[in-house]
Structures are given as C-alpha cells and as structure tokens.
Design a protein around this motif. Structure first.
Motif, mmCIF file in Angstrom:
data_model
loop_
_atom_site.group_PDB
_atom_site.id
_atom_site.type_symbol
_atom_site.label_atom_id
_atom_site.label_comp_id
_atom_site.label_asym_id
_atom_site.label_seq_id
_atom_site.Cartn_x
_atom_site.Cartn_y
_atom_site.Cartn_z
ATOM 1 N N MET A 1 2.943 -2.946 1.163
ATOM 2 C CA MET A 1 3.447 -3.954 2.089
ATOM 3 C C MET A 1 2.269 -4.749 2.661
ATOM 4 O O MET A 1 1.258 -4.165 3.034
ATOM 5 C CB MET A 1 4.174 -3.233 3.226
ATOM 6 C CG MET A 1 4.984 -4.128 4.135
ATOM 7 S SD MET A 1 5.651 -3.194 5.533
ATOM 8 C CE MET A 1 6.955 -2.291 4.738
ATOM 9 N N GLY A 2 2.426 -6.053 2.710
ATOM 10 C CA GLY A 2 1.383 -6.881 3.286
ATOM 11 C C GLY A 2 0.170 -7.060 2.388
ATOM 12 O O GLY A 2 -0.833 -7.620 2.804
ATOM 13 N N MET A 3 0.224 -6.567 1.157
ATOM 14 C CA MET A 3 -0.953 -6.634 0.285
ATOM 15 C C MET A 3 -0.677 -7.440 -0.986
ATOM 16 O O MET A 3 -1.577 -7.842 -1.672
ATOM 17 C CB MET A 3 -1.380 -5.226 -0.153
ATOM 18 C CG MET A 3 -1.662 -4.284 0.992
ATOM 19 S SD MET A 3 -3.210 -4.709 1.786
ATOM 20 C CE MET A 3 -3.385 -3.333 2.910
ATOM 21 N N ASP A 4 0.477 -7.593 -1.374
ATOM 22 C CA ASP A 4 1.053 -8.207 -2.571
ATOM 23 C C ASP A 4 0.388 -7.969 -3.939
ATOM 24 O O ASP A 4 0.903 -8.384 -4.945
ATOM 25 C CB ASP A 4 1.463 -9.676 -2.342
ATOM 26 C CG ASP A 4 0.342 -10.701 -2.380
ATOM 27 O OD1 ASP A 4 0.504 -11.690 -1.682
ATOM 28 O OD2 ASP A 4 -0.634 -10.523 -3.091
ATOM 29 N N ASP A 5 -0.713 -7.253 -3.984
ATOM 30 C CA ASP A 5 -1.214 -6.889 -5.309
ATOM 31 C C ASP A 5 -1.791 -5.479 -5.373
ATOM 32 O O ASP A 5 -2.130 -5.007 -6.451
ATOM 33 C CB ASP A 5 -2.236 -7.921 -5.808
ATOM 34 C CG ASP A 5 -3.227 -8.305 -4.727
ATOM 35 O OD1 ASP A 5 -3.235 -7.649 -3.663
ATOM 36 O OD2 ASP A 5 -3.998 -9.251 -4.941
ATOM 37 N N GLU A 6 -1.887 -4.811 -4.232
ATOM 38 C CA GLU A 6 -2.476 -3.470 -4.268
ATOM 39 C C GLU A 6 -1.411 -2.400 -4.430
ATOM 40 O O GLU A 6 -0.513 -2.275 -3.608
ATOM 41 C CB GLU A 6 -3.242 -3.215 -2.962
ATOM 42 C CG GLU A 6 -4.693 -3.623 -3.071
ATOM 43 C CD GLU A 6 -5.427 -3.371 -1.777
ATOM 44 O OE1 GLU A 6 -5.499 -2.200 -1.364
ATOM 45 O OE2 GLU A 6 -5.905 -4.351 -1.185
ATOM 46 N N THR B 1 1.956 -9.472 9.006
ATOM 47 C CA THR B 1 2.270 -8.231 8.294
ATOM 48 C C THR B 1 2.576 -8.540 6.834
ATOM 49 O O THR B 1 3.222 -7.759 6.147
ATOM 50 C CB THR B 1 3.451 -7.493 8.971
ATOM 51 O OG1 THR B 1 4.519 -8.414 9.155
ATOM 52 C CG2 THR B 1 3.056 -6.920 10.301
ATOM 53 N N SER B 2 2.147 -9.683 6.367
ATOM 54 C CA SER B 2 2.183 -10.010 4.940
ATOM 55 C C SER B 2 0.830 -10.590 4.596
ATOM 56 O O SER B 2 0.098 -11.017 5.480
ATOM 57 C CB SER B 2 3.239 -11.056 4.624
ATOM 58 O OG SER B 2 4.511 -10.575 4.898
ATOM 59 N N LYS B 3 0.543 -10.619 3.311
ATOM 60 C CA LYS B 3 -0.763 -11.139 2.926
ATOM 61 C C LYS B 3 -0.803 -12.665 3.063
ATOM 62 O O LYS B 3 0.101 -13.362 2.651
ATOM 63 C CB LYS B 3 -1.061 -10.769 1.481
ATOM 64 C CG LYS B 3 -2.493 -11.024 1.103
ATOM 65 C CD LYS B 3 -2.849 -10.235 -0.121
ATOM 66 C CE LYS B 3 -4.351 -10.210 -0.321
ATOM 67 N NZ LYS B 3 -4.714 -9.202 -1.316
ATOM 68 N N LEU C 1 3.580 1.918 1.298
ATOM 69 C CA LEU C 1 2.597 2.126 2.371
ATOM 70 C C LEU C 1 1.704 3.311 1.994
ATOM 71 O O LEU C 1 2.188 4.313 1.463
ATOM 72 C CB LEU C 1 3.301 2.462 3.697
ATOM 73 C CG LEU C 1 4.071 1.359 4.408
ATOM 74 C CD1 LEU C 1 4.973 1.962 5.494
ATOM 75 C CD2 LEU C 1 3.121 0.357 5.046
ATOM 76 N N ASP C 2 0.417 3.164 2.291
ATOM 77 C CA ASP C 2 -0.510 4.268 2.053
ATOM 78 C C ASP C 2 -0.845 4.871 3.412
ATOM 79 O O ASP C 2 -1.527 4.263 4.221
ATOM 80 C CB ASP C 2 -1.774 3.711 1.381
ATOM 81 C CG ASP C 2 -2.802 4.804 1.094
ATOM 82 O OD1 ASP C 2 -2.628 5.947 1.577
ATOM 83 O OD2 ASP C 2 -3.784 4.513 0.390
ATOM 84 N N ARG D 1 14.176 -8.220 -3.568
ATOM 85 C CA ARG D 1 13.433 -8.297 -2.320
ATOM 86 C C ARG D 1 12.061 -7.646 -2.447
ATOM 87 O O ARG D 1 11.068 -8.122 -1.895
ATOM 88 C CB ARG D 1 14.225 -7.645 -1.181
ATOM 89 C CG ARG D 1 13.620 -7.959 0.166
ATOM 90 C CD ARG D 1 14.350 -7.324 1.309
ATOM 91 N NE ARG D 1 13.806 -7.805 2.579
ATOM 92 C CZ ARG D 1 12.659 -7.411 3.082
ATOM 93 N NH1 ARG D 1 11.915 -6.538 2.440
ATOM 94 N NH2 ARG D 1 12.226 -7.892 4.229
ATOM 95 N N PHE E 1 8.703 -9.061 -1.099
ATOM 96 C CA PHE E 1 8.189 -8.359 0.077
ATOM 97 C C PHE E 1 8.096 -6.871 -0.213
ATOM 98 O O PHE E 1 9.005 -6.101 0.111
ATOM 99 C CB PHE E 1 9.099 -8.601 1.286
ATOM 100 C CG PHE E 1 9.361 -10.058 1.544
ATOM 101 C CD1 PHE E 1 8.320 -10.884 1.960
ATOM 102 C CD2 PHE E 1 10.607 -10.606 1.344
ATOM 103 C CE1 PHE E 1 8.541 -12.233 2.170
ATOM 104 C CE2 PHE E 1 10.840 -11.957 1.558
ATOM 105 C CZ PHE E 1 9.802 -12.769 1.977
#
Lengths: 155, 93
Positions: free
Chosen positions: A92-97, B57-59, A56-57, A48, A52
């Motif tokens: 989360m929500g950044m997929d590469d950072e 809330t996802s890229k 979190l920063d 997962r 996903f």
C-alpha cells in the motif's frame, strides 16, 4: 470490537492459494457465498487492488487488507485467513514494491464512515507483531478469534 | 496562524483519515495549530495555497514544491517516531 463481529465461517486456516487472484477468489468467494457480498465482489477486489494495493510489511510479516467500495457489499463483515504459502501483494502506498503476504484481512464495508472506525481498530491489531505471529500459527477459527479478543481487551 | 496540512490518498478516504487523526493528535500534543485539508491526490495541485506540508498514503512522484511525507507508518506502525519527528520538524518553525 472486531472479535465480537467475527464469524467462524469467514475464517480460513492455512488457506492454500497460489497468487493474489486466488486469494481474492477463495476468500472473496466465501464472503459472497455467506451472503456478505454481491457476485461482482471478487472482480471488484481484483480491479481495486491494481489501482490501490493493500499489502503491508509489518516488521517482516507480510499482510494484506483487501476491500472494495460499498457498491459490491451486502453486509458488513471481515474475513481472515492465514495462508499455507506466502502470496505476493504490492505494498500500500508504494505501487511497485512487493511484499509476501502470509495473513489476509478482507473487509466487506457497507458504510464508509464505519469503515474508518473498523480500519482503525484493525490497524491497532495488526501493528502488534506478536499478535501477527500468533495469528500465522493459528490452526483453527476459535484460536484466531481468541487471539484478536485478547489483543482488543488490552487496547 | 493555523498551519495548513494536506492529507491525501488515492482511493477511499479511510487510510488518509487514520493518518489525519494521528497528525491532529500529534500537533495538539506539541502545541501546533493545524488546519487539515483531506483530499484526493488528484486534488492536491488546486489546494496548495498556504500549504506547509503534504502527507500521503499513496505513492506520489510529483514535486509540488511543498515538503511531502508518507503517512504509511501510521497504518503499518513501523517508523512512526521517525515520521512524527519529520512532521514536527516541518511544522515547528
């Protein structure tokens, strides 16, 4: 309240983990041993997280909130660990950072409806940077529980 | 008329629900009537009718021709004011 549900056997202080997979093995493995999750929980976490990510920063403090779908969980609980060394997670929500996580809140979710409620309560706690700093320094299980209790009493 | 806002995430519904609840409260406080459409990212394309804003809330790399704002500040707590302002700017007119 989250603090009322915390179980000392699910809290790990200064956990030594070499990477995120090791974090999943160690914390997820504890949830399995303590009867909270099924044997496939760790593999499910790893899968997962690829799709996903949960890092979190929070204003310079890295955390991660890994979890899986309900299929891999036996009973609802939350495991908390502060890490001896930061471990890289993807945000989360950044997929590469990436973010270097120092604290991990691992949720075992049995009821998706309750999950939202639990996540909202967790979000209220983790948005407080001072609380995170104190959790990072905590040397034992009781200290972690009391920091969270103190915070939840102000909410 | 109610303004349609799509709130989407890739995985479970939990993070998008937290973002959606925040947007509902924000709009209520500012007298904006919104209709929240909570779906998965993969369902955005087929729900674009009359949509004023997308919050995820996802890229998302795709351009849907509708303003798109990340709802992650509602989870991390960092940059909430800026995100609230951006949402209101889109929905006010």
């Amino acid at each position: 309240m989250i603090w009322e549900e915390l179980n000392e056997s699910l809290i790990m202080n200064h956990l030594d983990a070499k990477d995120s997979s090791d974090v999943f093995e160690k914390i997820g493995g504890t949830l399995i041993r303590e009867g909270y999750a099924k044997d496939d929980y760790v593999d499910a976490l790893i899968e997962r997280e690829k799709d996903f990510p949960t890092g979190l920063d929070i204003g310079g403090i890295g955390i991660a909130i890994p979890h899986t779908s309900v299929d891999h969980v036996l009973k609802h609980g939350i495991a908390i660990a502060n890490l001896k060394h930061p471990v890289q997670f993807i945000q989360m929500g950044m997929d590469d950072e990436p973010v270097d996580a120092q604290l991990v809140f691992m949720m075992a979710v049995t009821d998706p409806g309750k999950h939202v409620d639990q996540l909202q309560r967790l979000v209220d706690i983790i948005q407080d940077r001072d609380v995170l700093s104190r959790l990072l320094e905590a040397d034992n299980q009781n200290e972690i529980i009391s920091i969270i209790k103190d915070k939840e009493e102000t909410l | 008329m109610k303004k349609k806002v799509i709130v989407a995430c890739g995985g479970a519904v939990a993070t998008s629900t937290i973002a959606a609840n925040h947007i509902v409260d924000l709009c209520k406080k500012n007298g904006i009537d919104v209709d929240i459409c909570q779906i998965r990212i993969s369902e955005i394309q087929s729900n674009l009718d009359n949509c004023k804003l997308i919050v995820t809330t996802s890229k998302v790399r795709r351009d849907y021709g509708v303003p798109l704002i990340t709802g992650m500040p509602f989870i991390s707590g960092i940059g909430v004011d800026k995100t609230e302002k951006a949402i209101l700017d889109v929905l006010k007119d």
